[in-house]
Design a protein around this motif. Structure first.
Motif, PDB file in Angstrom:
ATOM      1  N   SER A 255      30.004   8.142 -19.877  1.00 45.69           N
ATOM      2  CA  SER A 255      30.565   8.902 -20.987  1.00 45.69           C
ATOM      3  C   SER A 255      30.764   7.658 -22.076  1.00 45.69           C
ATOM      4  CB  SER A 255      31.543   9.863 -21.019  1.00 45.69           C
ATOM      5  OG  SER A 255      31.305  10.828 -19.958  1.00 45.69           O
ATOM      6  N   PHE A 256      30.838   8.222 -23.575  1.00 49.19           N
ATOM      7  CA  PHE A 256      31.089   6.996 -24.537  1.00 49.19           C
ATOM      8  C   PHE A 256      32.275   7.855 -25.558  1.00 49.19           C
ATOM      9  CE2 PHE A 256      27.237   5.813 -22.610  1.00 49.19           C
ATOM     10  CZ  PHE A 256      27.547   4.296 -22.522  1.00 49.19           C
ATOM     11  N   CYS A 257      33.067   7.123 -25.907  1.00 43.57           N
ATOM     12  CA  CYS A 257      33.888   7.897 -26.936  1.00 43.57           C
ATOM     13  C   CYS A 257      33.568   8.258 -28.343  1.00 43.57           C
ATOM     14  CB  CYS A 257      35.323   6.885 -27.088  1.00 43.57           C
ATOM     15  SG  CYS A 257      34.887   5.317 -27.916  1.00 43.57           S
ATOM     16  N   GLY A 258      32.837   7.501 -28.864  1.00 44.49           N
ATOM     17  CA  GLY A 258      32.215   7.621 -30.294  1.00 44.49           C
ATOM     18  C   GLY A 258      33.127   7.292 -31.371  1.00 44.49           C
ATOM     19  N   ILE A 259      34.243   6.570 -31.197  1.00 48.94           N
ATOM     20  CA  ILE A 259      35.132   6.253 -31.925  1.00 48.94           C
ATOM     21  C   ILE A 259      35.287   4.791 -32.316  1.00 48.94           C
ATOM     22  CG2 ILE A 259      37.765   6.306 -32.434  1.00 48.94           C
ATOM     23  CD1 ILE A 259      38.064   8.604 -30.728  1.00 48.94           C
ATOM     24  N   ASN A 260      35.465   3.961 -31.242  1.00 46.95           N
ATOM     25  CA  ASN A 260      35.805   2.517 -31.596  1.00 46.95           C
ATOM     26  C   ASN A 260      34.700   1.666 -32.222  1.00 46.95           C
ATOM     27  OD1 ASN A 260      38.548   2.803 -30.563  1.00 46.95           O
ATOM     28  ND2 ASN A 260      38.185   2.119 -28.416  1.00 46.95           N
ATOM     29  N   GLN A 262      30.974   1.913 -33.972  1.00 46.64           N
ATOM     30  CA  GLN A 262      30.098   2.558 -34.409  1.00 46.64           C
ATOM     31  C   GLN A 262      28.586   2.106 -33.641  1.00 46.64           C
ATOM     32  OE1 GLN A 262      30.314   5.789 -35.598  1.00 46.64           O
ATOM     33  NE2 GLN A 262      32.579   5.509 -35.498  1.00 46.64           N
ATOM     34  N   GLY A 263      27.833   2.911 -33.269  1.00 41.76           N
ATOM     35  CA  GLY A 263      26.574   2.505 -32.870  1.00 41.76           C
ATOM     36  C   GLY A 263      26.172   2.241 -31.647  1.00 41.76           C
ATOM     37  N   ARG A 264      27.579   1.887 -30.694  1.00 39.82           N
ATOM     38  CA  ARG A 264      27.616   1.496 -29.362  1.00 39.82           C
ATOM     39  C   ARG A 264      28.339   2.206 -28.788  1.00 39.82           C
ATOM     40  NH1 ARG A 264      25.964  -4.040 -29.088  1.00 39.82           N
ATOM     41  NH2 ARG A 264      25.525  -5.034 -30.770  1.00 39.82           N
ATOM     42  N   CYS A 265      29.433   2.835 -29.119  1.00 38.83           N
ATOM     43  CA  CYS A 265      30.178   3.648 -28.295  1.00 38.83           C
ATOM     44  C   CYS A 265      29.657   5.257 -28.286  1.00 38.83           C
ATOM     45  CB  CYS A 265      31.641   3.756 -28.581  1.00 38.83           C
ATOM     46  SG  CYS A 265      32.519   2.252 -28.157  1.00 38.83           S
ATOM     47  N   ASN A 361      18.045  13.971 -22.029  1.00 43.53           N
ATOM     48  CA  ASN A 361      18.140  13.793 -23.464  1.00 43.53           C
ATOM     49  C   ASN A 361      18.643  13.005 -24.477  1.00 43.53           C
ATOM     50  OD1 ASN A 361      16.736  16.732 -23.484  1.00 43.53           O
ATOM     51  ND2 ASN A 361      18.751  17.552 -22.981  1.00 43.53           N
ATOM     52  N   ARG A 362      19.803  12.308 -23.655  1.00 42.86           N
ATOM     53  CA  ARG A 362      20.513  11.324 -24.204  1.00 42.86           C
ATOM     54  C   ARG A 362      20.558   9.995 -23.507  1.00 42.86           C
ATOM     55  NH1 ARG A 362      23.756  12.231 -28.548  1.00 42.86           N
ATOM     56  NH2 ARG A 362      24.055  14.376 -29.484  1.00 42.86           N
ATOM     57  N   VAL A 363      20.814   8.799 -23.958  1.00 42.82           N
ATOM     58  CA  VAL A 363      20.687   7.722 -23.455  1.00 42.82           C
ATOM     59  C   VAL A 363      21.328   6.679 -24.068  1.00 42.82           C
ATOM     60  CG1 VAL A 363      18.590   6.875 -24.727  1.00 42.82           C
ATOM     61  CG2 VAL A 363      19.049   5.951 -22.397  1.00 42.82           C
ATOM     62  N   CYS A 364      22.209   5.792 -23.437  1.00 42.94           N
ATOM     63  CA  CYS A 364      22.822   4.674 -23.846  1.00 42.94           C
ATOM     64  C   CYS A 364      22.084   3.519 -24.344  1.00 42.94           C
ATOM     65  CB  CYS A 364      24.010   4.374 -22.933  1.00 42.94           C
ATOM     66  SG  CYS A 364      23.750   3.733 -21.271  1.00 42.94           S
ATOM     67  N   ARG A 365      22.501   2.280 -24.603  1.00 38.96           N
ATOM     68  CA  ARG A 365      21.760   1.235 -25.248  1.00 38.96           C
ATOM     69  C   ARG A 365      21.277   0.453 -23.969  1.00 38.96           C
ATOM     70  NH1 ARG A 365      22.631  -0.937 -30.318  1.00 38.96           N
ATOM     71  NH2 ARG A 365      22.980  -3.116 -29.047  1.00 38.96           N
ATOM     72  N   HIS A 366      22.021   0.380 -22.887  1.00 36.49           N
ATOM     73  CA  HIS A 366      21.696  -0.468 -21.799  1.00 36.49           C
ATOM     74  C   HIS A 366      20.715   0.477 -20.949  1.00 36.49           C
ATOM     75  CE1 HIS A 366      24.946  -3.707 -21.765  1.00 36.49           C
ATOM     76  NE2 HIS A 366      25.657  -2.726 -22.561  1.00 36.49           N
ATOM     77  N   CYS A 367      20.831   1.774 -20.837  1.00 42.13           N
ATOM     78  CA  CYS A 367      19.812   2.367 -20.133  1.00 42.13           C
ATOM     79  C   CYS A 367      18.550   2.545 -20.977  1.00 42.13           C
ATOM     80  CB  CYS A 367      20.206   3.906 -19.912  1.00 42.13           C
ATOM     81  SG  CYS A 367      21.771   4.027 -18.454  1.00 42.13           S
ATOM     82  N   ALA A 368      18.775   2.510 -22.156  1.00 39.25           N
ATOM     83  CA  ALA A 368      17.490   2.361 -22.992  1.00 39.25           C
ATOM     84  C   ALA A 368      16.544   1.140 -22.764  1.00 39.25           C
ATOM     85  CB  ALA A 368      17.620   2.338 -24.316  1.00 39.25           C
TER      86      ALA A 368
END
Length: 445
Positions: A255-260, A262-265, A361-368
């Motif tokens: 999971s990713f917080c979406g706060i700290n 932007q564009g990475r979390c 449906n969703r992916v993080c940068r590293h898994c991409a």
């Protein structure tokens, strides 16, 4: 009696006649000798004087080229780029500080996150080409052509910066929030949603108690993550799993917080994600995983990289086509999931994937990046089959044995069809039927 003009010497005809006999009277008719030649005898003395004075003349003549060289050197020093410290190439000027740099250096500075002037670090907003500086540089290079950059350097710079183009420097990013560090390393600290007055409009149903408030109810880290919480895969701070802004990668289950940051979390929809550290073809060249998926067939990799460069195809473009291909397959991403290829991508504990058949449906940068690398070779095969390559390259045959070709392991000898083993240097490798899969392991000659 006639008056004598003041500017004329006072003498008469009789005086002229007597001057032939009287040497003393000639002083009124002849200009007296220069004091420089007093005491010199005849023509020999005059020649000796000219010889004696010649070194000074030669020194004054040689002083001029040395001053010229010094001027060229000083000018070259003043025209050095503030980034690469070489003679500026395609100069651009940063506003408002007016520092100048190579156009390509300034582009790379901005691409790498620069938000100010590279020289003074002052707030800057606009970069424009400088025609006056270019004129001075041209004059300097005509005076000293040895300072001209190599053709390769000029070609590389021109690929980065388009001559005459202007650019804007992005404004500085806002400072990231203070990291959510524990005051006591043994206990969990409340997440951003545990505070009832948080600005995100949602509160944890099971808020974490701060150790400084109540040490008895504080959550000890040895017990794992607090209920309803986890750790961000990017900044690794505590987050609320049920928060509306929390996202989860369907590949690594982190999971990713979406706060700290932007564009990475954040875990974004598949096609919208940017693979981590894959911005251009240069990143593919530096990735050892690219050569691994091609089983170290460097010849084929080089052909692919040249093709990507000529067509200006970016890694993100390839990633999107790889994603579309997997989504069009009956099993989707399941073959990759079953291989457990996305485990331990991040430094935090991952969740549990209860359903391998669930849609992704969703992916993080590293898994991409993982998806891009794992699908790169098959993408290249499909690209070749579409006939996009030059005819000379497309006609080169592949090895029928593929990656199982035994000749790849025989580095000392090569066995041509119907012949005995001979040294590699005696074989024209371009005529072998296994050129693409095996040629990379033959020495080049």
């Amino acid at each position: 009696m006639d008056q004598v003009h003041p500017s004329q010497p006072a003498y008469t005809i009789s005086d002229v006649g007597s001057s032939r006999d009287d040497q003393a009277s000639t002083s009124t008719l002849k200009r007296p000798p220069s004091p420089t030649f007093e005491g010199l005898d005849g023509e020999i003395s005059r020649k000796r004087f000219r010889q004696d004075s010649s070194p000074d003349t030669e020194q004054s003549q040689t002083a001029s080229p040395s001053k010229y060289d010094s001027l060229v050197e000083d000018l070259a020093q003043e025209l050095q780029c503030g980034c690469c410290t070489e003679l500026v190439y395609r100069p651009v000027v940063v506003s408002p500080c007016q520092h100048f740099f190579c156009g390509s250096c300034c582009v790379l500075w901005v691409k790498n996150g620069g938000t100010n002037c590279p020289a003074c670090r002052g707030v800057s907003s606009y970069v424009a080409p400088s025609r006056p500086l270019q004129t001075i540089v041209d004059v300097l290079l005509r005076a000293d052509p040895s300072r001209t950059r190599t053709e390769r350097e000029r070609m590389q710079a021109d690929e980065i910066y388009k001559v005459g183009s202007s650019m804007r420097i992005p404004s500085p990013r806002e400072a990231s929030p203070e990291p959510n560090l524990n005051q006591n390393a043994d206990y969990a600290r409340p997440c951003a949603h545990c505070n009832p007055d948080n600005p995100y409009g949602w509160r944890c149903p099971q808020p974490v108690v701060d150790f400084s408030v109540d040490s008895e109810l504080a959550w000890h880290l040895d017990d794992g993550a607090p209920p309803g919480h986890g750790y961000c895969g990017n900044c690794e701070v505590l987050l609320a799993l049920g928060a509306p802004i929390t996202t989860k990668c369907d590949f690594c289950q982190v999971s990713f917080c979406g706060i700290n940051i932007q564009g990475r979390c954040v875990a974004t929809p598949l096609s919208a994600q940017q693979p981590h550290n894959m911005n251009d073809v240069g990143d593919l060249i530096q990735s050892s995983e690219v050569y691994d998926v091609f089983e170290n067939n460097t010849v084929e990799v080089d052909i692919m990289l040249d093709y990507l460069t000529s067509k200006q195809i970016t890694p993100r473009h390839i990633y999107r086509e790889v994603v579309q291909h997997f989504q069009s397959q009956p099993n989707g991403f399941r073959p990759l999931i079953e291989l457990d290829l996305f485990a331990e991508v991040h430094g935090v504990a991952a969740g549990v994937d209860d359903n391998p058949d669930a849609p992704r449906n969703r992916v993080c940068r590293h898994c991409a990046t993982k998806v891009l690398i794992l699908g790169l070779k098959d993408w290249w095969i499909r690209e070749r089959q579409e006939g996009q390559l030059d005819e000379a390259i497309a006609k080169r045959p592949d090895c029928e044995a593929g990656s199982a070709c035994s000749r790849q392991k025989d580095l000392g000898k090569s066995v041509p069809s119907g012949g005995a083993a001979v040294p590699d240097i005696a074989i024209d490798i371009t005529r072998l039927a296994h050129a693409k899969e095996c040629e990379s392991l033959f020495p080049s000659f």
